[in-house]
Design a protein around this motif. Structure first.
Motif, PDB file in Angstrom:
ATOM      1  N   ALA A 216      35.280  40.658  47.883  1.00 18.02           N
ATOM      2  CA  ALA A 216      35.474  39.744  49.014  1.00 18.02           C
ATOM      3  C   ALA A 216      36.944  39.798  49.403  1.00 18.02           C
ATOM      4  CB  ALA A 216      35.060  38.322  48.644  1.00 18.02           C
ATOM      5  N   ASN A 217      37.312  39.167  50.494  1.00 21.09           N
ATOM      6  CA  ASN A 217      38.692  39.186  50.972  1.00 21.09           C
ATOM      7  C   ASN A 217      39.592  38.279  50.138  1.00 21.09           C
ATOM      8  OD1 ASN A 217      38.107  40.956  53.113  1.00 21.09           O
ATOM      9  ND2 ASN A 217      37.500  39.248  54.439  1.00 21.09           N
ATOM     10  N   TYR A 218      40.890  38.551  50.211  1.00 18.15           N
ATOM     11  CA  TYR A 218      41.861  37.694  49.553  1.00 18.15           C
ATOM     12  C   TYR A 218      41.698  36.244  50.013  1.00 18.15           C
ATOM     13  CZ  TYR A 218      44.752  41.496  47.647  1.00 18.15           C
ATOM     14  OH  TYR A 218      45.216  42.569  46.921  1.00 18.15           O
ATOM     15  N   GLY A 219      41.785  35.337  49.057  1.00 21.65           N
ATOM     16  CA  GLY A 219      41.771  33.923  49.391  1.00 21.65           C
ATOM     17  C   GLY A 219      40.411  33.302  49.580  1.00 21.65           C
ATOM     18  N   VAL A 220      39.328  34.096  49.503  1.00 25.63           N
ATOM     19  CA  VAL A 220      37.983  33.530  49.612  1.00 25.63           C
ATOM     20  C   VAL A 220      37.754  32.580  48.434  1.00 25.63           C
ATOM     21  CG1 VAL A 220      35.510  34.074  49.412  1.00 25.63           C
ATOM     22  CG2 VAL A 220      36.971  35.419  50.932  1.00 25.63           C
ATOM     23  N   PRO A 221      37.220  31.381  48.675  1.00 24.66           N
ATOM     24  CA  PRO A 221      37.043  30.400  47.596  1.00 24.66           C
ATOM     25  C   PRO A 221      36.139  30.908  46.466  1.00 24.66           C
ATOM     26  CG  PRO A 221      36.753  29.365  49.738  1.00 24.66           C
ATOM     27  CD  PRO A 221      36.806  30.847  49.985  1.00 24.66           C
ATOM     28  N   VAL A 222      36.509  30.545  45.250  1.00 25.17           N
ATOM     29  CA  VAL A 222      35.697  30.820  44.063  1.00 25.17           C
ATOM     30  C   VAL A 222      35.285  29.478  43.472  1.00 25.17           C
ATOM     31  CG1 VAL A 222      35.675  31.767  41.723  1.00 25.17           C
ATOM     32  CG2 VAL A 222      36.795  33.029  43.575  1.00 25.17           C
ATOM     33  N   HIS A 257      40.762  38.069  37.899  1.00 21.89           N
ATOM     34  CA  HIS A 257      41.455  38.696  39.033  1.00 21.89           C
ATOM     35  C   HIS A 257      41.695  37.706  40.176  1.00 21.89           C
ATOM     36  CE1 HIS A 257      40.776  42.285  36.808  1.00 21.89           C
ATOM     37  NE2 HIS A 257      39.523  42.451  37.155  1.00 21.89           N
ATOM     38  N   LEU A 258      41.827  36.422  39.842  1.00 22.45           N
ATOM     39  CA  LEU A 258      41.991  35.402  40.874  1.00 22.45           C
ATOM     40  C   LEU A 258      43.350  35.521  41.574  1.00 22.45           C
ATOM     41  CD1 LEU A 258      40.577  32.299  38.948  1.00 22.45           C
ATOM     42  CD2 LEU A 258      39.383  33.732  40.622  1.00 22.45           C
ATOM     43  N   ASN A 259      43.394  35.019  42.790  1.00 23.15           N
ATOM     44  CA  ASN A 259      44.631  34.960  43.564  1.00 23.15           C
ATOM     45  C   ASN A 259      45.405  33.686  43.235  1.00 23.15           C
ATOM     46  OD1 ASN A 259      46.330  36.126  45.616  1.00 23.15           O
ATOM     47  ND2 ASN A 259      45.701  34.450  46.957  1.00 23.15           N
ATOM     48  N   GLY A 260      44.690  32.678  42.757  1.00 26.67           N
ATOM     49  CA  GLY A 260      45.303  31.409  42.387  1.00 26.67           C
ATOM     50  C   GLY A 260      44.244  30.427  41.930  1.00 26.67           C
ATOM     51  N   PHE A 261      44.692  29.259  41.480  1.00 28.27           N
ATOM     52  CA  PHE A 261      43.790  28.237  40.963  1.00 28.27           C
ATOM     53  C   PHE A 261      43.696  27.053  41.920  1.00 28.27           C
ATOM     54  CE2 PHE A 261      45.987  30.111  37.198  1.00 28.27           C
ATOM     55  CZ  PHE A 261      44.898  30.815  36.690  1.00 28.27           C
ATOM     56  N   ALA A 262      42.615  26.306  41.818  1.00 28.40           N
ATOM     57  CA  ALA A 262      42.477  25.066  42.586  1.00 28.40           C
ATOM     58  C   ALA A 262      43.536  24.071  42.122  1.00 28.40           C
ATOM     59  CB  ALA A 262      41.079  24.480  42.405  1.00 28.40           C
ATOM     60  N   GLY A 278      39.273  28.247  42.276  1.00 28.73           N
ATOM     61  CA  GLY A 278      40.309  29.224  42.595  1.00 28.73           C
ATOM     62  C   GLY A 278      39.941  30.028  43.818  1.00 28.73           C
ATOM     63  N   SER A 279      40.582  31.212  43.958  1.00 26.67           N
ATOM     64  CA  SER A 279      40.293  32.077  45.099  1.00 26.67           C
ATOM     65  C   SER A 279      40.339  33.536  44.686  1.00 26.67           C
ATOM     66  CB  SER A 279      41.289  31.816  46.239  1.00 26.67           C
ATOM     67  OG  SER A 279      42.612  32.082  45.808  1.00 26.67           O
ATOM     68  N   LYS A 293      46.572  46.392  42.318  1.00 30.42           N
ATOM     69  CA  LYS A 293      46.238  47.690  41.730  1.00 30.42           C
ATOM     70  C   LYS A 293      44.794  48.103  42.015  1.00 30.42           C
ATOM     71  CE  LYS A 293      49.637  48.138  38.069  1.00 30.42           C
ATOM     72  NZ  LYS A 293      49.865  48.551  36.664  1.00 30.42           N
ATOM     73  N   PHE A 294      44.034  47.218  42.659  1.00 25.15           N
ATOM     74  CA  PHE A 294      42.648  47.494  43.014  1.00 25.15           C
ATOM     75  C   PHE A 294      42.268  46.560  44.156  1.00 25.15           C
ATOM     76  CE2 PHE A 294      43.060  45.174  38.970  1.00 25.15           C
ATOM     77  CZ  PHE A 294      42.715  43.898  39.391  1.00 25.15           C
ATOM     78  N   PRO A 295      41.153  46.831  44.849  1.00 24.53           N
ATOM     79  CA  PRO A 295      40.751  45.970  45.966  1.00 24.53           C
ATOM     80  C   PRO A 295      40.456  44.550  45.482  1.00 24.53           C
ATOM     81  CG  PRO A 295      39.565  48.052  46.029  1.00 24.53           C
ATOM     82  CD  PRO A 295      40.269  48.005  44.714  1.00 24.53           C
ATOM     83  N   PRO A 296      40.655  43.549  46.337  1.00 29.04           N
ATOM     84  CA  PRO A 296      40.382  42.161  45.925  1.00 29.04           C
ATOM     85  C   PRO A 296      38.909  41.955  45.578  1.00 29.04           C
ATOM     86  CG  PRO A 296      40.692  42.290  48.293  1.00 29.04           C
ATOM     87  CD  PRO A 296      41.079  43.627  47.744  1.00 29.04           C
ATOM     88  N   HIS A 297      38.684  41.308  44.480  1.00 26.40           N
ATOM     89  CA  HIS A 297      37.306  40.993  44.069  1.00 26.40           C
ATOM     90  C   HIS A 297      37.340  39.957  42.951  1.00 26.40           C
ATOM     91  CE1 HIS A 297      38.383  44.033  41.009  1.00 26.40           C
ATOM     92  NE2 HIS A 297      37.473  43.441  40.237  1.00 26.40           N
ATOM     93  N   LEU A 298      36.206  39.335  42.720  1.00 25.77           N
ATOM     94  CA  LEU A 298      36.027  38.428  41.588  1.00 25.77           C
ATOM     95  C   LEU A 298      35.276  39.165  40.494  1.00 25.77           C
ATOM     96  CD1 LEU A 298      35.904  35.601  40.176  1.00 25.77           C
ATOM     97  CD2 LEU A 298      33.716  35.274  41.361  1.00 25.77           C
ATOM     98  N   HIS A 299      35.874  39.223  39.322  1.00 30.58           N
ATOM     99  CA  HIS A 299      35.145  39.721  38.157  1.00 30.58           C
ATOM    100  C   HIS A 299      34.486  38.511  37.502  1.00 30.58           C
ATOM    101  CE1 HIS A 299      34.400  41.880  34.300  1.00 30.58           C
ATOM    102  NE2 HIS A 299      34.598  40.659  33.804  1.00 30.58           N
ATOM    103  N   TYR A 300      33.155  38.548  37.409  1.00 35.35           N
ATOM    104  CA  TYR A 300      32.416  37.420  36.827  1.00 35.35           C
ATOM    105  C   TYR A 300      31.662  37.901  35.588  1.00 35.35           C
ATOM    106  CZ  TYR A 300      29.028  33.658  36.260  1.00 35.35           C
ATOM    107  OH  TYR A 300      28.261  32.649  35.740  1.00 35.35           O
ATOM    108  N   GLY A 301      31.913  37.251  34.453  1.00 34.43           N
ATOM    109  CA  GLY A 301      31.257  37.644  33.210  1.00 34.43           C
ATOM    110  C   GLY A 301      30.591  36.469  32.527  1.00 34.43           C
TER     111      GLY A 301
END
Length: 330
Positions: A216-222, A257-262, A278-279, A293-301
């Motif tokens: 997803a794009n940078y800053g999309v809510p998580v 790989h978050l851009n930031g936290f809530a 976060g986002s 170093k890689f495209p924006p994405h959320l790694h979910y485990g």
């Protein structure tokens, strides 16, 4: 022709009405079981002054352990706390099936009579629950002493931590049904993902991919995917800025790989499905602050604890189910 149409209509009606009772029955049984469990917890709370959510948390932890292992027998009743025979009757008791509270106490067992029938039976819900309550009460009924009692019983910091997390959830919401889920990305945003669990990864040494990447794009809510407690928040050289949430099923939800936290998000905080945590970003693969170093994405485990160890399992089917459920709601 009219008869055929009538028969077809009747068949449809039969199918529709016959399919619903199964789901309704399952939900009803679950609700009834929860009501019975709550009644048991509250009863022992009255007898011991230990809060009901302490027993609910222990029972929930043990339930999750039982369901993820094969070396523990199936619970005979609603309460799923497993007390080993040698612990129940006493390690030196020649009769490992002893139900006499007097001889059990004589041999150092912890089994007690909880329902007043003068028997201490490990197959009786009230006896099991009151036995655990009696054991904890021997250390004290305040939280600090309960922690000590839990550690003395389990001898595992992780078990104590998980139970304390469950206690927080039950105490906050005042109910047992905390199994709802949400897809981590809101539906109104563009995202894409496919099953990447188990794929090879090379950075930092050979390893497998323990999760699903949602691009997803940078800053999309998580968002939080569950009712849970923030167990970890911070930087990891592989996952970058990441958050870990432990749910009521002993499952650990990992967001990396978050851009930031809530704002205000902190370790120990209780969260619920759909809550902002976060986002999306591209942080990681280096020292704190490394990004891009890689495209924006959320790694979910997803990781499961079985009372002994913890392992990764494939989150993709769960993500698809949660996404589908939210789409159907709309």
């Amino acid at each position: 022709m009219r008869k055929k149409i009538l028969c077809f209509t009747l068949c449809l009606m039969v199918l529709c009405f016959s399919s619903h009772p199964k789901t309704y029955g399952a939900e009803t049984n679950k609700n009834e079981d929860n009501q019975k469990l709550m009644s048991l917890y509250k009863k022992v709370e009255t007898l011991t002054t230990i809060p009901w959510y302490v027993f609910a948390a222990i029972d929930q932890y043990e339930r999750n352990v039982r369901h993820s292992r094969r070396d523990i027998p199936k619970a005979p009743g609603l309460i799923e706390i497993y007390i080993k025979p040698e612990v129940w009757t006493g390690p030196l008791n020649p009769n490992q099936k002893d139900t006499d509270p007097r001889t059990i106490g004589l041999f150092g067992g912890i089994g007690v009579d909880g329902n007043g029938d003068k028997k201490a039976e490990p197959t009786n819900d009230e006896d099991v629950l009151y036995t655990i309550a009696n054991y904890l009460q021997s250390y004290g009924s305040d939280l600090d002493n309960i922690k000590i009692g839990l550690w003395e019983y389990y001898h595992r910091d992780k078990a104590v931590g998980l139970i304390l997390g469950h206690m927080k959830l039950f105490q906050k919401y005042g109910r047992l049904d905390l199994e709802g889920h949400a897809f981590p990305i809101p539906r109104q945003y563009n995202f894409t993902y496919h099953n990447t669990w188990g794929d090879a990864r090379g950075w930092g040494g050979r390893r497998i991919h323990e999760g699903t990447d949602i691009f997803a794009n940078y800053g999309v809510p998580v968002r939080s995917t569950c009712f849970g407690v923030i167990e970890m928040k911070g930087w990891n050289r592989y996952g970058g800025w990441r958050v870990g949430i432990r749910d009521i099923d002993n499952t650990y939800h990992y967001f990396a790989h978050l851009n930031g936290f809530a704002d205000g998000l902190k370790v120990g905080q209780v969260v619920e499905p759909g809550q902002l945590i976060g986002s999306v970003g591209s942080s990681g693969y280096g020292p704190p602050g490394t990004s891009g170093k890689f495209p924006p994405h959320l790694h979910y485990g997803l990781y499961k604890d079985n009372g002994r160890t913890e392992w990764s399992f494939d989150p993709y089917p769960h993500l698809k189910a949660w996404e589908r459920a939210e789409r159907n709601k709309k």
